[in-house]
Design an enzyme around this catalytic site. Structure first.
Site, PDB file in Angstrom:
ATOM      1  N   ASP A  79       0.961  -1.356  -0.026  1.00  0.00           N
ATOM      2  CA  ASP A  79       0.286  -0.086  -0.232  1.00  0.00           C
ATOM      3  C   ASP A  79       0.953   1.055   0.233  1.00  0.00           C
ATOM      4  O   ASP A  79       1.965   1.166   0.701  1.00  0.00           O
ATOM      5  CB  ASP A  79      -0.843   0.332   0.938  1.00  0.00           C
ATOM      6  N   ASN A 124      -4.714  -8.129   4.377  1.00  0.00           N
ATOM      7  CA  ASN A 124      -5.353  -7.315   6.105  1.00  0.00           C
ATOM      8  C   ASN A 124      -6.527  -8.240   6.675  1.00  0.00           C
ATOM      9  O   ASN A 124      -6.423  -8.378   7.418  1.00  0.00           O
ATOM     10  CB  ASN A 124      -6.356  -6.182   5.557  1.00  0.00           C
ATOM     11  N   GLY A 147     -13.301  -2.416   6.437  1.00  0.00           N
ATOM     12  CA  GLY A 147     -13.909  -3.663   5.558  1.00  0.00           C
ATOM     13  C   GLY A 147     -13.346  -4.927   5.965  1.00  0.00           C
ATOM     14  O   GLY A 147     -13.964  -6.279   6.305  1.00  0.00           O
ATOM     15  N   ASP A 148     -12.100  -5.071   5.604  1.00  0.00           N
ATOM     16  CA  ASP A 148     -11.324  -5.899   6.649  1.00  0.00           C
ATOM     17  C   ASP A 148     -11.034  -6.678   7.465  1.00  0.00           C
ATOM     18  O   ASP A 148     -10.728  -7.965   7.625  1.00  0.00           O
ATOM     19  CB  ASP A 148      -9.933  -5.852   5.230  1.00  0.00           C
ATOM     20  N   SER A 166     -10.532   0.220  14.216  1.00  0.00           N
ATOM     21  CA  SER A 166      -9.200  -0.008  13.164  1.00  0.00           C
ATOM     22  C   SER A 166      -9.058   1.377  12.694  1.00  0.00           C
ATOM     23  O   SER A 166      -8.263   1.962  11.931  1.00  0.00           O
ATOM     24  CB  SER A 166      -9.228  -1.538  12.006  1.00  0.00           C
ATOM     25  N   GLY A 189     -23.119   0.233  11.592  1.00  0.00           N
ATOM     26  CA  GLY A 189     -23.293  -0.590  11.978  1.00  0.00           C
ATOM     27  C   GLY A 189     -23.163  -2.557  11.221  1.00  0.00           C
ATOM     28  O   GLY A 189     -22.370  -1.743   9.665  1.00  0.00           O
ATOM     29  N   ASN A 245     -21.243  -4.602   0.922  1.00  0.00           N
ATOM     30  CA  ASN A 245     -21.882  -3.148   2.161  1.00  0.00           C
ATOM     31  C   ASN A 245     -23.146  -3.188   1.316  1.00  0.00           C
ATOM     32  O   ASN A 245     -23.419  -3.216   0.642  1.00  0.00           O
ATOM     33  CB  ASN A 245     -20.782  -2.008   2.089  1.00  0.00           C
TER      34      ASN A 245
HETATM   35  O1  RIB Z   1      -9.639  -2.897   1.705  1.00  0.00           O
HETATM   36  C1  RIB Z   1      -8.647  -2.153   1.593  1.00  0.00           C
HETATM   37  C2  RIB Z   1      -7.801  -2.437   0.965  1.00  0.00           C
HETATM   38  O2  RIB Z   1      -8.075  -2.670  -0.066  1.00  0.00           O
HETATM   39  C3  RIB Z   1      -6.254  -2.128   0.837  1.00  0.00           C
HETATM   40  O3  RIB Z   1      -5.721  -2.269   1.592  1.00  0.00           O
HETATM   41  C4  RIB Z   1      -5.277  -1.958  -0.794  1.00  0.00           C
HETATM   42  O4  RIB Z   1      -4.664  -3.072  -0.884  1.00  0.00           O
HETATM   43  C5  RIB Z   1      -6.872  -2.994  -1.440  1.00  0.00           C
HETATM   44  O5  RIB Z   1      -6.829  -3.937  -1.705  1.00  0.00           O
END
Ligand code: RIB
Length: 291
Positions: free
Chosen positions: A12, A42, A236-237, A267, A210, A179
């Site tokens: 990133d 992530n 979201g991850d 986060s 939420g 989402n």
């Molecule tokens: O969801 C965030 C991620 O989306 C970032 O870390 C980026 O690498 C993309 O994959």
């Protein structure tokens, strides 16, 4: 129990900007930094920090060593990450003063994952395990089918959203994460409401509002704790990894959803994608005031 995660690994490259540039505008960034990202990496980090055993399936290029070292620090099993002669995936991320982001990805090695390696890794999985996937690699449907045939829980985070990718994997998915925008897009593409698509559990995330769990003909809303956002990248991850870990650890939906939402909220109070994901003890303190 193990979470196998077929997922992207990105470098990133993050710009903090005063605002998102308009077409044709040249803008000076306030700062620049690099870190571990990719929706896959992530989510592996989130699941590992939630306490799950995680085996990551994916690929990097010769420039991916630093990212793998960061994943190793969280105890993620990288034995099934292939080393390819392609550049590691990359994301160009702009984050504005409100914490909102704008992301452009370059797939690189992420879409050249050798499918035979994925199949070989999943051959060792059992029905107590989970397969987690997102839409930043190749080979998703084949992996999901193999996992479903072995009785694994298959958790699919439909991001970045592509209706055709979801349509292909949907028959093998036990838990679908979307989402609100993606849920509307999927309903339009499939011609029916998401709860009628035959997936046992659907979770629709609603940012600071939420998330909603749709299963067994019912809808249950879960609020998100309120925080001041610094950077929403990877929220979201964080939710997906924590939820997959909670289900893998046998937590009920109520507890798993609450923990995942708390982790995602925490986060966004820190900069970065993987770097901002809290550990289980921090989430516990946030929820209960104790470690
Ligand atoms: O969801 C965030 C991620 O989306 C970032 O870390 C980026 O690498 C993309 O994959």
């Amino acid at each position: 129990m193990t979470i196998y995660n077929l997922g992207s690994i990105n470098i990133d490259k993050v710009l903090r900007v005063p605002h998102f540039p308009a077409p044709g505008e040249t803008l000076a960034a306030d700062s620049y930094g690099e870190g571990l990202g990719g929706k896959g990496a992530n989510q592996s980090v989130a699941a590992a920090r939630a306490g799950a055993r995680v085996v990551h399936l994916g690929a990097v290029g010769p420039d991916g060593d630093a990212m793998l070292r960061l994943m190793e620090q969280d105890g993620i099993d990288l034995a099934h990450v292939s080393r390819l002669g392609l550049p590691t995936g990359m994301a160009l991320i702009s984050v504005d003063g409100t914490g909102e982001n704008s992301i452009v990805i370059v797939h690189g090695a992420n879409t050249a994952v050798p499918e035979a390696d994925v199949a070989a890794a999943l051959a060792g999985a059992t029905e107590e395990d989970t397969l987690l996937l997102q839409n930043e690699t190749n080979g998703q449907a084949a992996a999901a089918r193999a996992a479903r045939d072995k009785g694994l829980r298959v958790v699919y985070s439909a991001a970045p959203f592509d209706a055709d990718a979801v349509r292909e994997i949907l028959p093998f998915v036990s838990v679908l994460l979307l989402n609100e925008v993606e849920a509307a897009q999927l309903a339009a593409a499939m011609g029916k409401p998401v709860p009628e698509l035959g997936v046992p559990h659907v979770v629709v995330t609603r940012g600071a509002a939420g998330a909603v769990l749709q299963d067994a003909g019912t809808e249950t809303a879960f609020p998100s704790p309120r925080v001041d956002p610094v950077d929403t990248t990877g929220a979201g991850d964080t939710f997906a990894g924590y939820l997959a870990a909670g289900l893998d650890q046998g937590l009920g939906w109520q507890v798993a959803m609450g923990r995942a939402l708390a982790a995602a909220a925490l986060s966004v109070t820190k900069p970065g994608a993987s770097a901002s994901i809290p550990k289980a003890a921090e989430v516990s303190r946030f929820l209960h005031g104790a470690g």
